[in-house]
Design a protein around this motif. Structure first.
Motif, mmCIF file in Angstrom:
data_model
loop_
_atom_site.group_PDB
_atom_site.id
_atom_site.type_symbol
_atom_site.label_atom_id
_atom_site.label_comp_id
_atom_site.label_asym_id
_atom_site.label_seq_id
_atom_site.Cartn_x
_atom_site.Cartn_y
_atom_site.Cartn_z
ATOM 1 N N TYR A 290 -46.340 17.383 -6.792
ATOM 2 C CA TYR A 290 -47.227 18.224 -6.000
ATOM 3 C C TYR A 290 -47.361 17.448 -4.497
ATOM 4 O O TYR A 290 -47.676 17.476 -3.655
ATOM 5 C CB TYR A 290 -47.741 18.727 -6.428
ATOM 6 N N ARG A 292 -49.835 15.316 -4.411
ATOM 7 C CA ARG A 292 -51.581 15.098 -3.865
ATOM 8 C C ARG A 292 -52.066 14.646 -5.356
ATOM 9 O O ARG A 292 -51.299 14.734 -6.561
ATOM 10 C CB ARG A 292 -52.164 16.408 -3.639
ATOM 11 N N SER A 342 -50.655 27.358 -5.988
ATOM 12 C CA SER A 342 -51.304 27.830 -4.484
ATOM 13 C C SER A 342 -50.685 26.866 -3.641
ATOM 14 O O SER A 342 -49.622 25.968 -3.095
ATOM 15 C CB SER A 342 -52.959 26.545 -4.772
ATOM 16 N N GLY A 343 -50.545 27.343 -2.319
ATOM 17 C CA GLY A 343 -49.704 27.452 -1.137
ATOM 18 C C GLY A 343 -48.198 27.777 -1.328
ATOM 19 O O GLY A 343 -47.615 27.857 -0.461
ATOM 20 N N TYR A 344 -48.248 28.687 -1.954
ATOM 21 C CA TYR A 344 -46.385 29.025 -2.102
ATOM 22 C C TYR A 344 -46.876 30.756 -0.968
ATOM 23 O O TYR A 344 -47.540 31.220 -0.232
ATOM 24 C CB TYR A 344 -46.646 29.730 -2.924
ATOM 25 N N THR A 345 -45.276 31.165 -0.744
ATOM 26 C CA THR A 345 -44.868 31.784 0.638
ATOM 27 C C THR A 345 -44.224 32.827 0.343
ATOM 28 O O THR A 345 -43.994 33.507 1.094
ATOM 29 C CB THR A 345 -44.140 30.736 1.145
ATOM 30 N N TYR A 363 -43.554 31.694 -7.840
ATOM 31 C CA TYR A 363 -43.911 31.044 -7.113
ATOM 32 C C TYR A 363 -43.100 30.150 -6.405
ATOM 33 O O TYR A 363 -42.611 29.379 -6.822
ATOM 34 C CB TYR A 363 -45.052 30.734 -6.906
ATOM 35 N N LYS A 365 -42.082 28.533 -2.333
ATOM 36 C CA LYS A 365 -42.417 27.726 -0.921
ATOM 37 C C LYS A 365 -41.216 26.739 -0.606
ATOM 38 O O LYS A 365 -40.466 25.927 -0.900
ATOM 39 C CB LYS A 365 -43.438 26.800 -1.273
#
Length: 412
Positions: A290, A292, A342-345, A363, A365
Protein backbone atom coordinates in the motif's frame (compact mmCIF):
# COMPACT_ATOMS: atom_id res chain seq x y z
CA UNK A 1 22.07 -15.56 18.58
CA UNK A 2 21.22 -19.09 17.49
CA UNK A 3 22.98 -20.61 20.48
CA UNK A 4 22.41 -20.19 24.18
CA UNK A 5 22.87 -16.74 25.72
CA UNK A 6 22.97 -15.56 29.30
CA UNK A 7 19.51 -14.01 29.66
CA UNK A 8 17.86 -14.91 26.38
CA UNK A 9 14.65 -13.50 24.98
CA UNK A 10 11.91 -11.92 27.05
CA UNK A 11 8.48 -11.49 25.47
CA UNK A 12 6.04 -8.98 26.96
CA UNK A 13 2.51 -9.96 26.04
CA UNK A 14 0.98 -13.43 26.12
CA UNK A 15 -1.28 -13.04 23.10
CA UNK A 16 -1.22 -14.24 19.50
CA UNK A 17 2.02 -12.47 18.53
CA UNK A 18 3.83 -13.48 21.71
CA UNK A 19 2.83 -17.13 21.43
CA UNK A 20 3.77 -17.21 17.74
CA UNK A 21 7.19 -15.78 18.59
CA UNK A 22 7.84 -18.65 21.01
CA UNK A 23 7.01 -21.17 18.27
CA UNK A 24 9.07 -19.32 15.66
CA UNK A 25 12.09 -18.74 17.88
CA UNK A 26 12.49 -22.46 18.34
CA UNK A 27 11.77 -23.07 14.65
CA UNK A 28 14.58 -20.62 13.81
CA UNK A 29 16.97 -22.73 15.86
CA UNK A 30 17.21 -20.45 18.86
CA UNK A 31 18.27 -22.48 21.92
CA UNK A 32 18.51 -19.86 24.63
CA UNK A 33 16.07 -19.07 27.47
CA UNK A 34 12.63 -17.65 26.67
CA UNK A 35 10.39 -15.93 29.19
CA UNK A 36 6.82 -14.91 28.35
CA UNK A 37 5.19 -12.25 30.54
CA UNK A 38 1.39 -12.00 30.47
CA UNK A 39 -0.96 -10.00 32.68
CA UNK A 40 -3.80 -12.53 32.43
CA UNK A 41 -3.80 -15.74 34.47
CA UNK A 42 -4.50 -17.87 31.38
CA UNK A 43 -1.85 -19.02 28.90
CA UNK A 44 -2.02 -17.41 25.43
CA UNK A 45 -5.38 -17.84 23.69
CA UNK A 46 -7.24 -16.66 20.60
CA UNK A 47 -9.43 -13.59 21.01
CA UNK A 48 -11.59 -13.69 17.83
CA UNK A 49 -13.72 -16.68 18.97
CA UNK A 50 -14.57 -14.90 22.23
CA UNK A 51 -17.36 -12.90 20.59
CA UNK A 52 -18.47 -15.85 18.45
CA UNK A 53 -18.49 -19.57 19.32
CA UNK A 54 -16.91 -19.15 22.76
CA UNK A 55 -19.55 -16.61 23.81
CA UNK A 56 -22.23 -18.92 22.40
CA UNK A 57 -20.91 -21.74 24.58
CA UNK A 58 -20.27 -23.90 21.52
CA UNK A 59 -16.57 -24.35 22.35
CA UNK A 60 -14.57 -24.35 25.58
CA UNK A 61 -11.22 -22.85 26.53
CA UNK A 62 -9.37 -25.89 25.18
CA UNK A 63 -10.51 -24.82 21.72
CA UNK A 64 -9.27 -21.24 22.05
CA UNK A 65 -5.94 -21.70 23.83
CA UNK A 66 -3.15 -21.41 21.28
CA UNK A 67 -0.96 -24.15 22.72
CA UNK A 68 -1.44 -26.57 25.62
CA UNK A 69 0.68 -26.07 28.75
CA UNK A 70 2.92 -28.98 27.75
CA UNK A 71 4.05 -27.07 24.67
CA UNK A 72 5.66 -24.28 26.70
CA UNK A 73 7.34 -26.78 28.97
CA UNK A 74 8.64 -28.67 25.96
CA UNK A 75 9.82 -25.44 24.35
CA UNK A 76 11.61 -24.51 27.58
CA UNK A 77 9.62 -21.30 27.77
CA UNK A 78 8.98 -19.93 31.24
CA UNK A 79 5.48 -18.48 31.60
CA UNK A 80 5.18 -15.50 33.93
CA UNK A 81 1.38 -15.21 33.96
CA UNK A 82 -0.79 -12.92 36.04
CA UNK A 83 2.17 -10.55 35.91
CA UNK A 84 2.27 -7.10 34.37
CA UNK A 85 5.37 -5.50 32.91
CA UNK A 86 5.62 -1.98 34.31
CA UNK A 87 8.98 -0.74 33.04
CA UNK A 88 11.59 -1.49 30.37
CA UNK A 89 15.11 -0.49 31.39
CA UNK A 90 16.92 -0.39 28.07
CA UNK A 91 20.25 0.71 29.54
CA UNK A 92 20.47 -2.24 31.92
CA UNK A 93 18.45 -4.69 29.80
CA UNK A 94 15.72 -5.74 32.17
CA UNK A 95 11.94 -5.63 32.47
CA UNK A 96 10.44 -4.65 35.81
CA UNK A 97 7.19 -6.43 36.68
CA UNK A 98 4.24 -5.59 38.92
CA UNK A 99 5.40 -8.11 41.51
CA UNK A 100 8.74 -6.35 41.89
CA UNK A 101 10.86 -8.65 39.77
CA UNK A 102 13.59 -7.49 37.42
CA UNK A 103 13.59 -9.88 34.47
CA UNK A 104 16.86 -9.56 32.51
CA UNK A 105 17.00 -9.88 28.74
CA UNK A 106 19.46 -9.98 25.87
CA UNK A 107 16.70 -9.44 23.32
CA UNK A 108 13.17 -8.21 23.95
CA UNK A 109 9.89 -8.55 22.08
CA UNK A 110 7.04 -6.18 22.90
CA UNK A 111 3.72 -7.79 21.99
CA UNK A 112 1.46 -5.87 24.34
CA UNK A 113 -1.52 -5.86 21.98
CA UNK A 114 -4.43 -3.57 22.71
CA UNK A 115 -7.20 -2.87 25.20
CA UNK A 116 -10.84 -1.91 24.86
CA UNK A 117 -11.73 1.72 24.40
CA UNK A 118 -13.93 2.66 27.34
CA UNK A 119 -16.65 5.28 27.32
CA UNK A 120 -16.54 7.69 30.23
CA UNK A 121 -20.18 8.67 30.74
CA UNK A 122 -22.33 8.82 33.89
CA UNK A 123 -23.12 5.31 35.13
CA UNK A 124 -20.17 3.68 33.35
CA UNK A 125 -19.36 1.71 36.50
CA UNK A 126 -22.84 0.24 37.11
CA UNK A 127 -23.11 -3.53 37.40
CA UNK A 128 -24.19 -5.03 34.10
CA UNK A 129 -22.08 -2.73 31.89
CA UNK A 130 -19.55 -4.97 30.15
CA UNK A 131 -16.74 -4.95 27.63
CA UNK A 132 -15.56 -8.03 25.76
CA UNK A 133 -11.82 -8.61 25.54
CA UNK A 134 -10.95 -11.54 27.83
CA UNK A 135 -12.30 -14.97 28.74
CA UNK A 136 -13.28 -13.46 32.08
CA UNK A 137 -15.38 -10.84 30.29
CA UNK A 138 -17.20 -13.60 28.42
CA UNK A 139 -18.10 -15.41 31.64
CA UNK A 140 -19.61 -12.23 33.08
CA UNK A 141 -21.66 -11.60 29.93
CA UNK A 142 -22.86 -15.20 29.71
CA UNK A 143 -24.32 -14.90 33.23
CA UNK A 144 -26.98 -12.61 31.70
CA UNK A 145 -27.90 -15.03 28.91
CA UNK A 146 -31.49 -15.81 29.78
CA UNK A 147 -34.27 -15.94 27.15
CA UNK A 148 -36.22 -12.69 27.17
CA UNK A 149 -33.43 -10.66 28.78
CA UNK A 150 -32.83 -7.22 27.26
CA UNK A 151 -29.38 -6.36 25.93
CA UNK A 152 -28.21 -3.02 24.61
CA UNK A 153 -25.05 -3.20 22.51
CA UNK A 154 -23.15 0.08 22.27
CA UNK A 155 -21.23 0.05 19.01
CA UNK A 156 -22.11 -1.42 15.62
CA UNK A 157 -18.68 -2.74 14.63
CA UNK A 158 -17.45 -6.33 14.42
CA UNK A 159 -17.60 -7.06 18.14
CA UNK A 160 -20.97 -5.40 18.70
CA UNK A 161 -22.67 -7.17 15.80
CA UNK A 162 -21.12 -10.54 16.63
CA UNK A 163 -22.37 -10.24 20.21
CA UNK A 164 -25.79 -9.21 18.91
CA UNK A 165 -25.95 -12.28 16.65
CA UNK A 166 -25.01 -14.69 19.45
CA UNK A 167 -27.44 -13.04 21.87
CA UNK A 168 -30.35 -13.24 19.43
CA UNK A 169 -29.68 -16.94 18.85
CA UNK A 170 -30.00 -17.31 22.63
CA UNK A 171 -33.43 -15.68 22.71
CA UNK A 172 -32.29 -12.30 24.03
CA UNK A 173 -33.91 -9.01 22.96
CA UNK A 174 -31.15 -6.94 21.38
CA UNK A 175 -30.84 -3.25 20.54
CA UNK A 176 -27.68 -1.96 18.85
CA UNK A 177 -26.77 1.72 19.19
CA UNK A 178 -24.24 3.09 16.71
CA UNK A 179 -22.90 6.67 16.61
CA UNK A 180 -22.20 6.60 12.87
CA UNK A 181 -24.95 6.66 10.26
CA UNK A 182 -24.39 2.99 9.41
CA UNK A 183 -22.94 -0.12 11.04
CA UNK A 184 -19.30 -1.12 10.44
CA UNK A 185 -18.78 2.28 8.84
CA UNK A 186 -15.05 2.28 9.60
CA UNK A 187 -14.29 -0.89 7.66
CA UNK A 188 -16.84 -1.54 4.90
CA UNK A 189 -18.69 0.15 2.03
CA UNK A 190 -22.35 1.28 2.51
CA UNK A 191 -23.43 -1.72 0.42
CA UNK A 192 -22.10 -4.11 3.06
CA UNK A 193 -23.43 -1.98 5.91
CA UNK A 194 -26.95 -2.07 4.45
CA UNK A 195 -26.70 -5.83 4.04
CA UNK A 196 -25.80 -6.43 7.68
CA UNK A 197 -28.46 -4.01 8.89
CA UNK A 198 -31.00 -6.00 6.89
CA UNK A 199 -29.77 -9.36 8.21
CA UNK A 200 -29.82 -8.25 11.84
CA UNK A 201 -33.25 -6.67 11.52
CA UNK A 202 -34.58 -9.87 9.94
CA UNK A 203 -33.22 -11.72 13.00
CA UNK A 204 -35.12 -9.36 15.29
CA UNK A 205 -32.31 -7.00 16.30
CA UNK A 206 -33.25 -3.33 16.66
CA UNK A 207 -30.55 -1.15 15.11
CA UNK A 208 -30.40 2.57 15.81
CA UNK A 209 -27.73 4.56 13.98
CA UNK A 210 -26.73 8.17 14.53
CA UNK A 211 -27.17 7.67 18.29
CA UNK A 212 -24.75 8.89 20.95
CA UNK A 213 -24.67 7.44 24.45
CA UNK A 214 -25.02 10.07 27.18
CA UNK A 215 -25.05 7.68 30.14
CA UNK A 216 -26.24 4.56 31.90
CA UNK A 217 -28.91 4.66 34.59
CA UNK A 218 -30.29 2.19 37.10
CA UNK A 219 -31.04 1.41 40.73
CA UNK A 220 -29.13 -0.45 43.43
CA UNK A 221 -25.94 -0.04 41.38
CA UNK A 222 -27.45 -2.12 38.55
CA UNK A 223 -27.87 -0.82 35.01
CA UNK A 224 -31.49 -0.58 33.85
CA UNK A 225 -31.38 1.75 30.87
CA UNK A 226 -29.11 3.47 28.38
CA UNK A 227 -29.79 7.16 27.81
CA UNK A 228 -28.88 8.74 24.48
CA UNK A 229 -27.68 12.23 23.78
CA UNK A 230 -30.75 12.63 21.60
CA UNK A 231 -33.02 12.16 24.62
CA UNK A 232 -34.12 8.54 24.09
CA UNK A 233 -34.03 5.84 26.74
CA UNK A 234 -33.36 2.16 26.04
CA UNK A 235 -34.33 -0.29 28.81
CA UNK A 236 -31.90 -3.15 29.42
CA UNK A 237 -30.82 -5.91 31.77
CA UNK A 238 -27.21 -5.63 30.65
CA UNK A 239 -24.98 -3.73 28.24
CA UNK A 240 -22.03 -4.73 26.08
CA UNK A 241 -19.83 -1.88 24.87
CA UNK A 242 -17.76 -2.38 21.72
CA UNK A 243 -16.40 0.94 20.49
CA UNK A 244 -12.91 -0.02 19.38
CA UNK A 245 -9.55 -0.72 20.91
CA UNK A 246 -6.47 1.25 21.91
CA UNK A 247 -2.92 -0.03 21.25
CA UNK A 248 -0.89 -0.64 24.40
CA UNK A 249 2.13 1.53 23.63
CA UNK A 250 2.70 3.26 26.97
CA UNK A 251 5.42 0.84 28.11
CA UNK A 252 7.37 1.32 24.88
CA UNK A 253 6.84 5.06 24.91
CA UNK A 254 8.08 5.49 28.47
CA UNK A 255 11.17 3.47 27.49
CA UNK A 256 11.94 6.00 24.77
CA UNK A 257 11.02 3.88 21.77
CA UNK A 258 9.53 5.67 18.77
CA UNK A 259 5.72 5.63 18.92
CA UNK A 260 3.45 7.13 16.25
CA UNK A 261 0.01 5.49 16.14
CA UNK A 262 1.69 2.34 17.41
CA UNK A 263 5.25 1.30 18.14
CA UNK A 264 7.18 2.14 15.00
CA UNK A 265 8.90 -0.92 13.51
CA UNK A 266 10.56 -1.77 10.22
CA UNK A 267 9.56 -4.54 7.83
CA UNK A 268 11.35 -7.05 10.08
CA UNK A 269 9.54 -5.86 13.23
CA UNK A 270 12.59 -4.09 14.67
CA UNK A 271 12.17 -0.93 16.75
CA UNK A 272 14.69 1.90 16.97
CA UNK A 273 16.49 -0.13 19.65
CA UNK A 274 18.58 -2.92 18.01
CA UNK A 275 17.79 -5.29 20.89
CA UNK A 276 14.02 -4.76 20.85
CA UNK A 277 11.36 -5.91 18.38
CA UNK A 278 7.60 -5.39 18.52
CA UNK A 279 4.68 -7.26 16.96
CA UNK A 280 0.89 -7.27 16.76
CA UNK A 281 -1.86 -4.73 17.40
CA UNK A 282 0.54 -2.36 19.15
CA UNK A 283 2.79 -1.78 16.13
CA UNK A 284 2.98 0.53 13.14
CA UNK A 285 4.77 -1.09 10.21
CA UNK A 286 5.60 -0.21 6.59
CA UNK A 287 3.51 -1.80 3.83
CA UNK A 288 5.10 -2.14 0.42
CA UNK A 289 1.74 -3.23 -1.01
CA UNK A 290 0.00 0.00 0.00
CA UNK A 291 3.04 2.29 0.04
CA UNK A 292 2.36 3.63 3.53
CA UNK A 293 2.62 2.72 7.18
CA UNK A 294 -0.16 0.68 8.81
CA UNK A 295 -1.33 -0.25 12.26
CA UNK A 296 -3.46 -3.37 11.94
CA UNK A 297 -5.72 -5.08 14.43
CA UNK A 298 -5.83 -8.66 13.17
CA UNK A 299 -4.75 -12.19 13.95
CA UNK A 300 -2.95 -12.50 10.63
CA UNK A 301 -0.84 -9.42 11.36
CA UNK A 302 0.03 -10.67 14.85
CA UNK A 303 1.07 -14.09 13.56
CA UNK A 304 3.15 -12.85 10.64
CA UNK A 305 4.84 -10.10 12.63
CA UNK A 306 5.54 -12.63 15.40
CA UNK A 307 7.36 -14.75 12.82
CA UNK A 308 9.30 -11.78 11.44
CA UNK A 309 10.26 -10.65 14.96
CA UNK A 310 11.49 -14.11 15.94
CA UNK A 311 13.71 -14.17 12.88
CA UNK A 312 15.04 -10.69 13.61
CA UNK A 313 15.75 -11.61 17.24
CA UNK A 314 17.95 -14.43 15.97
CA UNK A 315 19.81 -12.14 13.58
CA UNK A 316 17.92 -12.99 10.40
CA UNK A 317 15.97 -10.82 7.98
CA UNK A 318 12.54 -12.15 7.03
CA UNK A 319 10.54 -9.06 6.00
CA UNK A 320 6.78 -9.03 6.52
CA UNK A 321 4.71 -7.51 3.71
CA UNK A 322 1.44 -9.31 3.10
CA UNK A 323 -2.10 -8.40 2.13
CA UNK A 324 -4.01 -7.82 5.39
CA UNK A 325 -7.11 -9.90 5.95
CA UNK A 326 -9.88 -10.03 8.52
CA UNK A 327 -13.09 -11.93 9.16
CA UNK A 328 -16.36 -11.78 11.07
CA UNK A 329 -18.89 -14.55 11.79
CA UNK A 330 -22.50 -13.46 12.26
CA UNK A 331 -25.35 -15.98 12.10
CA UNK A 332 -24.65 -18.27 9.13
CA UNK A 333 -22.58 -15.60 7.41
CA UNK A 334 -18.81 -15.42 7.13
CA UNK A 335 -17.51 -12.02 6.11
CA UNK A 336 -13.94 -12.23 4.81
CA UNK A 337 -12.08 -9.03 4.03
CA UNK A 338 -8.84 -8.90 2.07
CA UNK A 339 -6.92 -5.66 1.76
CA UNK A 340 -7.77 -2.13 2.82
CA UNK A 341 -10.47 -0.26 0.93
CA UNK A 342 -9.69 3.31 2.03
CA UNK A 343 -9.18 5.56 -0.96
CA UNK A 344 -11.10 3.38 -3.43
CA UNK A 345 -12.63 5.09 -6.46
CA UNK A 346 -15.07 2.36 -7.53
CA UNK A 347 -16.99 -0.42 -5.77
CA UNK A 348 -18.09 -3.39 -7.88
CA UNK A 349 -20.70 -5.81 -6.56
CA UNK A 350 -20.80 -9.50 -7.52
CA UNK A 351 -23.97 -11.22 -6.32
CA UNK A 352 -27.11 -9.80 -4.71
CA UNK A 353 -26.66 -8.09 -1.32
CA UNK A 354 -30.21 -6.70 -1.35
CA UNK A 355 -32.07 -10.01 -1.08
CA UNK A 356 -29.41 -12.75 -0.99
CA UNK A 357 -26.94 -13.97 1.62
CA UNK A 358 -23.85 -14.39 -0.56
CA UNK A 359 -21.99 -11.70 -2.49
CA UNK A 360 -18.72 -9.83 -2.81
CA UNK A 361 -17.81 -6.16 -3.14
CA UNK A 362 -14.55 -5.38 -4.92
CA UNK A 363 -12.83 -2.06 -4.29
CA UNK A 364 -10.85 -0.57 -7.17
CA UNK A 365 -8.57 2.43 -7.15
CA UNK A 366 -8.11 3.71 -10.70
CA UNK A 367 -8.94 0.21 -11.92
CA UNK A 368 -6.52 -1.59 -9.58
CA UNK A 369 -7.96 -4.01 -7.02
CA UNK A 370 -7.10 -2.88 -3.49
CA UNK A 371 -9.63 -4.79 -1.34
CA UNK A 372 -12.64 -7.10 -1.26
CA UNK A 373 -15.47 -7.76 1.19
CA UNK A 374 -16.73 -11.29 0.60
CA UNK A 375 -19.81 -12.68 2.34
CA UNK A 376 -19.99 -16.47 2.05
CA UNK A 377 -17.78 -16.16 -1.04
CA UNK A 378 -14.52 -17.98 -0.29
CA UNK A 379 -13.30 -18.14 -3.94
CA UNK A 380 -13.61 -14.38 -4.37
CA UNK A 381 -11.77 -13.82 -1.10
CA UNK A 382 -8.93 -16.24 -1.85
CA UNK A 383 -8.38 -15.05 -5.40
CA UNK A 384 -8.52 -11.40 -4.38
CA UNK A 385 -5.67 -11.81 -1.87
CA UNK A 386 -3.41 -12.86 -4.74
CA UNK A 387 -4.68 -10.17 -7.10
CA UNK A 388 -4.27 -7.37 -4.54
CA UNK A 389 -0.65 -8.37 -3.93
CA UNK A 390 -0.06 -8.21 -7.69
CA UNK A 391 -1.71 -4.76 -8.00
CA UNK A 392 -3.93 -6.34 -10.65
CA UNK A 393 -5.95 -4.06 -12.91
CA UNK A 394 -9.34 -5.66 -13.53
CA UNK A 395 -12.33 -5.13 -15.80
CA UNK A 396 -15.24 -4.06 -13.54
CA UNK A 397 -17.84 -5.60 -15.88
CA UNK A 398 -16.14 -9.02 -15.75
CA UNK A 399 -15.81 -8.79 -11.98
CA UNK A 400 -19.54 -8.22 -11.65
CA UNK A 401 -20.49 -11.03 -14.06
CA UNK A 402 -21.14 -14.19 -12.04
CA UNK A 403 -21.17 -16.33 -15.18
CA UNK A 404 -17.40 -15.73 -15.35
CA UNK A 405 -15.52 -17.56 -12.60
CA UNK A 406 -12.86 -15.75 -10.61
CA UNK A 407 -9.95 -17.58 -12.23
CA UNK A 408 -11.12 -16.40 -15.63
CA UNK A 409 -11.50 -12.85 -14.34
CA UNK A 410 -7.98 -12.95 -12.94
CA UNK A 411 -6.49 -14.32 -16.14
CA UNK A 412 -8.17 -11.82 -18.43
Amino acid sequence: MAGSTQHGVVIIGAGQAGAQAVVSLRAEGYEGPIRLIGDEAEPPYQRPPLSKKFLAGEIGFDRVELKPAEFYAGAHCELLLGTRAVEINRAEHYVKTSDGRAVPYDKLLIATGSRVREINVPGFDLDGVHYLRTVGDVSEIQAHFKPGAKLVVVGGGYIGLEVAAVARKNGIDVTVLETAERVMARVVDPIVSRFYERIHKEAGVVIRTGVTVAGFEGANNKVERVVSGEGDSFPCDFVVVGVGIIPNVELAQSAGLTVENGIVVDECARTNDPDICAAGDCTNHPSGIYGRRLRLESVQNAIEQGKAAAAALTGKNKPYDQVPWFWSDQYDLKLQIAGLSSGYTQAVTRGDPETGRSFAVFYLKDGVLIAVDAVNRAPEFMMSKTLIAKHAKLDPARLADETINMKEVANA
